[in-house]
Design an enzyme around this catalytic site. Structure first.
Site, PDB file in Angstrom:
ATOM      1  N   ASP A  17       2.143  -8.047  -6.038  1.00  0.00           N
ATOM      2  CA  ASP A  17       2.867  -9.067  -5.271  1.00  0.00           C
ATOM      3  C   ASP A  17       2.467 -10.457  -5.742  1.00  0.00           C
ATOM      4  O   ASP A  17       1.392 -10.657  -6.296  1.00  0.00           O
ATOM      5  CB  ASP A  17       2.529  -8.934  -3.785  1.00  0.00           C
ATOM      6  CG  ASP A  17       3.032  -7.623  -3.199  1.00  0.00           C
ATOM      7  OD1 ASP A  17       4.005  -7.062  -3.738  1.00  0.00           O
ATOM      8  OD2 ASP A  17       2.445  -7.157  -2.200  1.00  0.00           O
ATOM      9  N   TYR A  61      -8.224  -1.719  -5.059  1.00  0.00           N
ATOM     10  CA  TYR A  61      -7.874  -3.004  -4.448  1.00  0.00           C
ATOM     11  C   TYR A  61      -9.022  -3.503  -3.591  1.00  0.00           C
ATOM     12  O   TYR A  61      -9.825  -2.722  -3.091  1.00  0.00           O
ATOM     13  CB  TYR A  61      -6.658  -2.840  -3.520  1.00  0.00           C
ATOM     14  CG  TYR A  61      -5.441  -2.264  -4.175  1.00  0.00           C
ATOM     15  CD1 TYR A  61      -4.426  -3.094  -4.658  1.00  0.00           C
ATOM     16  CD2 TYR A  61      -5.283  -0.887  -4.286  1.00  0.00           C
ATOM     17  CE1 TYR A  61      -3.296  -2.558  -5.237  1.00  0.00           C
ATOM     18  CE2 TYR A  61      -4.163  -0.335  -4.878  1.00  0.00           C
ATOM     19  CZ  TYR A  61      -3.165  -1.181  -5.349  1.00  0.00           C
ATOM     20  OH  TYR A  61      -2.049  -0.645  -5.925  1.00  0.00           O
ATOM     21  N   TYR A  74       1.615   1.951  -1.078  1.00  0.00           N
ATOM     22  CA  TYR A  74       1.821   0.633  -0.452  1.00  0.00           C
ATOM     23  C   TYR A  74       0.591   0.312   0.382  1.00  0.00           C
ATOM     24  O   TYR A  74       0.401   0.886   1.463  1.00  0.00           O
ATOM     25  CB  TYR A  74       3.084   0.645   0.415  1.00  0.00           C
ATOM     26  CG  TYR A  74       4.355   0.817  -0.371  1.00  0.00           C
ATOM     27  CD1 TYR A  74       4.853  -0.236  -1.143  1.00  0.00           C
ATOM     28  CD2 TYR A  74       5.072   2.010  -0.339  1.00  0.00           C
ATOM     29  CE1 TYR A  74       6.038  -0.092  -1.866  1.00  0.00           C
ATOM     30  CE2 TYR A  74       6.243   2.157  -1.066  1.00  0.00           C
ATOM     31  CZ  TYR A  74       6.725   1.109  -1.817  1.00  0.00           C
ATOM     32  OH  TYR A  74       7.885   1.246  -2.524  1.00  0.00           O
TER      33      TYR A  74
END
Ligand SMILES: [Zn+2]
Ligand SMILES: [Zn+2]
Length: 419
Positions: A242, A308, A380
């Site tokens: 993103d 992440y 996601y």
């Protein structure tokens, strides 16, 4: 078909020597078409003389010349224009850095139809006019320029339109693979045309035609485009993050395609430095190597786990032990993720199972926490944390019984070494 029949066809159709020779291409191995045409007519005339058929074949007797290519009933002058067409090609590649090339030609359709008829009438063993032109123009261009003709993957394909004397120069794209990191949370990976004007430039985009003035693509491609004198670039990333996420660690692989490059010998190491100096830490690009086109598809198909780091907020605040337990319960679990509402306009509405490899609580103070998550490709992460109104299940929010939201997201590592 015998010599006499060829000669008669040539006479009847008023063919130039090049066209005569081309129709008889299976005879006279090693001769050029023009020489072959000449040899064929001379031989036919000599046979006629020897057999005292002079009266029967006046056209060849006494040295009456065959029509020039300009008067030719088939090629309408093309056989005689090779030097001129080669000049067009040489002008087109002037100032372009090349090693290999291939010539193609476009020829008036009526000429091609007429040629086909004559080929049929003469047994169909002739050479096509286009292949004669390609070969003759090609060898002349090679002779003058020193460029090497190549069939498979030439640096340039040059198509000569003999109807208008124009040239279309198609330069083979350059492909450079590298990796980028992104520390700036305000730039997208690729150029993103303005929604209002679709790239033409308007008030909203300040005339730039872009939703965002800069992107990883523009920062990486800018110096390369200029150095290569290329017309445009395409950025093929191995996935994307993103806009507001960073891409850290060793970075994300990409292939940059430079279209219509006028320069092919780029100093990639020096250009990396130029890119990184100009980007001033917002992004970096490194590890540039030359690759070929198939690498793009390979890169697009490569998937791997990603790790992440996220900052999350919890409302109401959640005890540390409870958060830790929630994270532990997700580790090693397969979660079901229905396509998030935020991307449903561009992705099919499906439920995808995704495996969460690990989830570690790095720090927490109740209202916020920091987590490190390793998950299967395509997970996601925001929805894994928030639950997306039940569309992702289970989720951290559900397990801890509070509203949880990702506030900051960093991609730390792509686990390519295990693919
Ligand atoms: Zn001709
Ligand atoms: Zn605009």
């Amino acid at each position: 078909m015998d010599l006499r029949a060829f000669a008669e066809l040539a006479q009847r159709e008023r063919l130039c020597l090049g066209c005569t020779g081309r129709l008889a291409a299976r005879l006279g191995y090693g001769l050029g078409n023009h020489e072959r045409g000449q040899a064929l007519l001379a031989t036919r005339a000599m046979l006629a003389e020897a057999e005292d058929e002079a009266g029967e074949a006046p056209y060849f007797h006494g040295g009456t010349p065959a029509p020039t290519s300009n008067e030719c009933g088939l090629c309408e002058g093309l056989c005689g224009e090779v030097a001129q067409l080669a000049r067009l090609v040489l002008d087109a590649v002037e100032g372009v850095e090349l090693e290999t090339f291939q010539v193609g030609t476009l020829v008036d359709k009526e000429i091609l139809v007429r040629e086909k008829e004559l080929q049929m009438a003469s047994g169909g063993h002739g050479e096509p006019l286009k292949s004669q032109l390609n070969r003759e123009i090609g060898s002349r261009v090679a002779g003058v320029s020193g460029l090497a003709p190549e069939r498979d993957s030439p640096d340039a394909v040059i198509v000569v339109d003999t109807r208008y004397d124009t040239v279309d120069l198609q330069l083979r794209s350059l492909f450079i693979e590298g990796r980028y990191t992104k520390a700036d949370r305000t730039i997208p990976q690729t150029r993103w045309p303005c929604r209002e004007c679709r790239g033409r430039g308007c008030e909203r985009c300040d005339g730039s035609g872009q939703m965002y003035p800069e992107s990883v693509q523009s920062l990486v491609a800018g110096p390369l485009l200029e150095a290569a004198g290329a017309s445009e670039d395409k950025f093929h990333g191995m996935g994307r993050e993103d806009i507001d996420a960073t891409m850290l660690g060793e970075g994300r692989p990409f292939v940059l395609e430079l279209r219509q490059p006028k320069v092919r010998s780029l100093d990639l190491a020096a250009l990396e430095k130029v890119i990184n100096a100009a980007a001033a830490g917002r992004i970096t690009a490194n590890g540039f190597v030359w690759v070929e086109r198939p690498r793009v598809a390979e890169l697009k198909e490569t998937v791997c786990d990603k790790t992440y780091r996220v900052d999350i907020s919890c409302d109401p605040p959640v005890e540390i032990e409870r958060l830790k337990k929630g994270a532990q319960r997700l580790a090693g679990k397969v979660v079901e993720q229905r396509t998030p509402t935020r991307v449903s306009h561009r992705r099919a509405d499906l439920v995808r199972p995704r495996r969460v490899e690990s989830m570690k609580l790095l720090s927490a103070d109740g209202a916020s926490a920091e987590l490190e998550i390793r998950a299967q490709h395509g997970t996601y992460i925001r929805e894994l944390v928030s639950g997306d109104g039940g569309r992702t299940s289970p989720s951290l929010a559900k397990l801890v019984g509070a509203e949880c939201r990702v506030e900051v997201l960093d991609v730390l590592h792509l686990h390519l070494e295990e693919t």
